[in-house]
Design an enzyme around this catalytic site. Structure first.
Site, PDB file in Angstrom:
ATOM      1  N   SER A  10      33.303  -1.208  18.122  1.00  0.00           N
ATOM      2  CA  SER A  10      33.388   0.200  18.715  1.00  0.00           C
ATOM      3  C   SER A  10      34.479   0.119  19.589  1.00  0.00           C
ATOM      4  O   SER A  10      35.406  -0.779  19.801  1.00  0.00           O
ATOM      5  CB  SER A  10      32.486  -0.158  20.014  1.00  0.00           C
ATOM      6  OG  SER A  10      32.636   1.353  20.486  1.00  0.00           O
ATOM      7  N   CYS A  11      35.752   1.345  18.550  1.00  0.00           N
ATOM      8  CA  CYS A  11      36.980   1.176  19.441  1.00  0.00           C
ATOM      9  C   CYS A  11      37.051   2.407  20.440  1.00  0.00           C
ATOM     10  O   CYS A  11      35.916   3.296  20.936  1.00  0.00           O
ATOM     11  CB  CYS A  11      38.161   0.846  18.961  1.00  0.00           C
ATOM     12  SG  CYS A  11      38.187   2.740  17.202  1.00  0.00           S
TER      13      CYS A  11
END
Length: 104
Positions: A10-11
């Site tokens: 996830s970013c």
């Protein structure tokens, strides 16, 4: 016996880096004969969601994220390696190495 590794990527934006990290980790793990399942938590939500059965089978978890992942507590009983998403893009082999060393 082959290891079963779980991963979550996830970013902050949840677009390119989330999926690039997942792809690199998958390629490196499969190249070593490991079974891997990566959940992405991106702009479109959670994809390839990790199930309770996956968690029961898993040997370890890689969390490649620059933000807090959703439902991280579900991995409390598993060895977990946490890295930044850019590290998973640049050095997925090194991450897999580090995880395997920790499991020995």
């Amino acid at each position: 016996m082959s290891k079963y590794i779980l991963g979550v990527t996830s970013c902050p934006v949840g677009i390119a880096h989330t999926y690039m990290a997942a792809s690199n980790l998958e390629k490196c793990a499969k190249k070593r004969g490991l079974e891997i399942k990566i959940e992405t938590q991106g702009a479109t939500g959670v994809e390839n969601e990790i199930t309770r059965e996956d968690i029961k089978r898993a040997d370890a978890v890689i969390v490649a994220s620059d933000v807090r992942i959703k439902n991280g507590e579900r991995f409390a009983d598993l060895p977990t390696l946490t890295v930044g998403v850019s590290e998973a893009i640049k050095d997925a082999d090194g991450i897999i190495d580090e995880l395997l060393e920790a499991l020995e």
